[in-house]
Enzyme design. Structure first.
Site, PDB file in Angstrom:
ATOM      1  N   ARG A   1     -12.532  27.562   2.549  1.00  0.00           N
ATOM      2  CA  ARG A   1     -12.648  27.409   1.215  1.00  0.00           C
ATOM      3  C   ARG A   1     -12.563  28.685   0.584  1.00  0.00           C
ATOM      4  O   ARG A   1     -13.680  29.456   0.600  1.00  0.00           O
ATOM      5  CB  ARG A   1     -13.573  26.681   0.699  1.00  0.00           C
ATOM      6  CG  ARG A   1     -13.179  25.044   1.042  1.00  0.00           C
ATOM      7  CD  ARG A   1     -14.348  23.909   0.609  1.00  0.00           C
ATOM      8  NE  ARG A   1     -14.338  22.674   0.993  1.00  0.00           N
ATOM      9  CZ  ARG A   1     -15.293  21.840   0.974  1.00  0.00           C
ATOM     10  NH1 ARG A   1     -16.348  22.196   0.241  1.00  0.00           N
ATOM     11  NH2 ARG A   1     -15.035  20.532   1.230  1.00  0.00           N
TER      12      ARG A   1
ATOM     13  N   ARG B   1     -17.638   9.504   2.247  1.00  0.00           N
ATOM     14  CA  ARG B   1     -17.318   8.479   1.359  1.00  0.00           C
ATOM     15  C   ARG B   1     -16.522   7.485   1.627  1.00  0.00           C
ATOM     16  O   ARG B   1     -16.319   6.410   1.153  1.00  0.00           O
ATOM     17  CB  ARG B   1     -16.531   9.322   0.157  1.00  0.00           C
ATOM     18  CG  ARG B   1     -17.468  10.298  -0.729  1.00  0.00           C
ATOM     19  CD  ARG B   1     -16.556  11.397  -1.911  1.00  0.00           C
ATOM     20  NE  ARG B   1     -16.597  12.583  -0.753  1.00  0.00           N
ATOM     21  CZ  ARG B   1     -15.767  13.399  -1.467  1.00  0.00           C
ATOM     22  NH1 ARG B   1     -15.424  13.513  -2.639  1.00  0.00           N
ATOM     23  NH2 ARG B   1     -15.469  14.505  -0.366  1.00  0.00           N
TER      24      ARG B   1
ATOM     25  N   TYR C   1     -16.251  24.868   6.389  1.00  0.00           N
ATOM     26  CA  TYR C   1     -14.979  24.600   5.769  1.00  0.00           C
ATOM     27  C   TYR C   1     -14.438  25.728   5.069  1.00  0.00           C
ATOM     28  O   TYR C   1     -14.977  26.629   4.527  1.00  0.00           O
ATOM     29  CB  TYR C   1     -15.381  23.631   4.286  1.00  0.00           C
ATOM     30  CG  TYR C   1     -16.103  22.272   4.815  1.00  0.00           C
ATOM     31  CD1 TYR C   1     -15.223  21.369   5.675  1.00  0.00           C
ATOM     32  CD2 TYR C   1     -17.170  21.966   4.237  1.00  0.00           C
ATOM     33  CE1 TYR C   1     -15.971  20.221   5.911  1.00  0.00           C
ATOM     34  CE2 TYR C   1     -17.901  20.710   4.198  1.00  0.00           C
ATOM     35  CZ  TYR C   1     -17.228  19.709   5.214  1.00  0.00           C
ATOM     36  OH  TYR C   1     -17.764  18.689   5.516  1.00  0.00           O
TER      37      TYR C   1
ATOM     38  N   LYS D   1     -18.754  20.835  12.354  1.00  0.00           N
ATOM     39  CA  LYS D   1     -17.961  19.821  11.578  1.00  0.00           C
ATOM     40  C   LYS D   1     -17.052  20.692  10.552  1.00  0.00           C
ATOM     41  O   LYS D   1     -17.378  21.368  10.179  1.00  0.00           O
ATOM     42  CB  LYS D   1     -19.023  19.050  10.536  1.00  0.00           C
ATOM     43  CG  LYS D   1     -18.239  18.213   9.472  1.00  0.00           C
ATOM     44  CD  LYS D   1     -19.036  17.403   8.295  1.00  0.00           C
ATOM     45  CE  LYS D   1     -18.483  16.467   7.537  1.00  0.00           C
ATOM     46  NZ  LYS D   1     -19.353  15.889   6.625  1.00  0.00           N
TER      47      LYS D   1
ATOM     48  N   ASP E   1     -25.043  13.259   1.840  1.00  0.00           N
ATOM     49  CA  ASP E   1     -25.843  14.453   0.982  1.00  0.00           C
ATOM     50  C   ASP E   1     -25.281  14.622  -0.581  1.00  0.00           C
ATOM     51  O   ASP E   1     -25.642  15.566  -1.005  1.00  0.00           O
ATOM     52  CB  ASP E   1     -26.088  15.686   1.965  1.00  0.00           C
ATOM     53  CG  ASP E   1     -24.244  16.087   2.110  1.00  0.00           C
ATOM     54  OD1 ASP E   1     -23.683  15.089   2.475  1.00  0.00           O
ATOM     55  OD2 ASP E   1     -24.199  17.342   2.236  1.00  0.00           O
TER      56      ASP E   1
END
Length: 263
Positions: free
Chosen positions: A144, A227, A142, A173, A25
């Protein structure tokens, strides 16, 4: 719709209840970066490597042929050109994902970010829609934000993972904490399967493989790595190596042999 959700989950997870997901994405967030310039090309390579699922935005899902892996459609996004790139907004509905033939949907929540409240509100609404349509929900949770000094700290990772499960996600995740014992606590405190994120491009293959081995020993249900897969010089082989760890319990050394090297 419980049966429908279970059937879709079975197209994301293998019979061992583990999965290798490749998220792509990134075109929304950072543009057409290396590895995802031609989406059908990279998807074909992942299919050859027998990835369990791929994750893309709706426009890509509408234009590529995904024959084999499960299809997860990303519902939220923001570009890094925005003055507030941590604020993810909903850009696709569960119903759209159903029309695309998705096996699951995903949302991205930056826990601790300035607009956490809006992202959590969207997560709650999406979770309800997923139950209506029998659609599995993967929440990317996440840590953050300005109050978070270390995005891999065990306490904040555990909090982020539990938060996603509390609000209705079927799969979480999140970041790997860096060692087996602390990540084991993250998994044990989360009532739904947890998969690890890959993060930025790793310096070596061994780094990615080692992280995967440790996460699986801690009880992870698999991985969702982008990645470090699609920017790899041989995406097909790295998927095979990661799958050998996730589904076969392979060691780092065995996985490296699948890659044909020791880097």
């Amino acid at each position: 719709m419980v049966q429908g959700k279970q059937r879709r989950l079975a197209r994301i997870f293998r019979s061992d209840s583990r999965t290798v997901i490749v998220p792509m994405d990134h075109g929304v967030t950072i543009g057409p970066c290396k590895g995802i310039e031609n989406m059908q090309t990279i998807i074909n390579q992942l299919i050859e490597g027998k990835a369990d699922a791929v994750l893309v935005h709706k426009g890509i899902a509408n234009r590529v042929d995904v024959n084999g892996p499960g299809l997860i459609v990303m519902l939220s996004g923001a570009s890094n050109l925005s003055p507030n790139p941590s604020s993810k907004v909903q850009v696709c509905s569960v119903q759209e994902a159903v029309r695309l033939g998705a096996d699951g949907v995903s949302v991205h929540i930056n826990v601790g970010a300035q607009d956490e409240d809006k992202m959590l509100s969207a997560l709650g609404k999406v979770a309800d829609e997923c139950d209506i349509f029998g659609m599995p929900l993967l929440a990317m949770m996440y840590p953050r934000g300005p109050k978070i000094s270390n995005e891999h700290a065990p306490d904040v990772v555990a909090h982020a993972a539990r938060l996603g499960a509390e609000l209705g996600a079927d799969i979480i995740k999140t970041n790997y904490t860096g060692d087996i014992e602390t990540f084991k606590r993250v998994v044990e405190c989360c009532p739904v399967p947890v998969v690890i994120a890959g993060g930025p491009k790793a310096k070596t293959d061994k780094e990615t493989l080692q992280m995967t081995v440790e996460a699986m020993k801690a009880g992870a249900a698999g991985l969702s790595i982008g990645r470090n897969v699609f920017q790899h010089e041989d995406p097909t082989s790295i998927v095979k190596a990661l799958s050998a760890i996730v589904h076969g319990g392979a060691s780092v050394e065995t996985a490296q042999k699948i890659l044909g090297g020791t880097s």
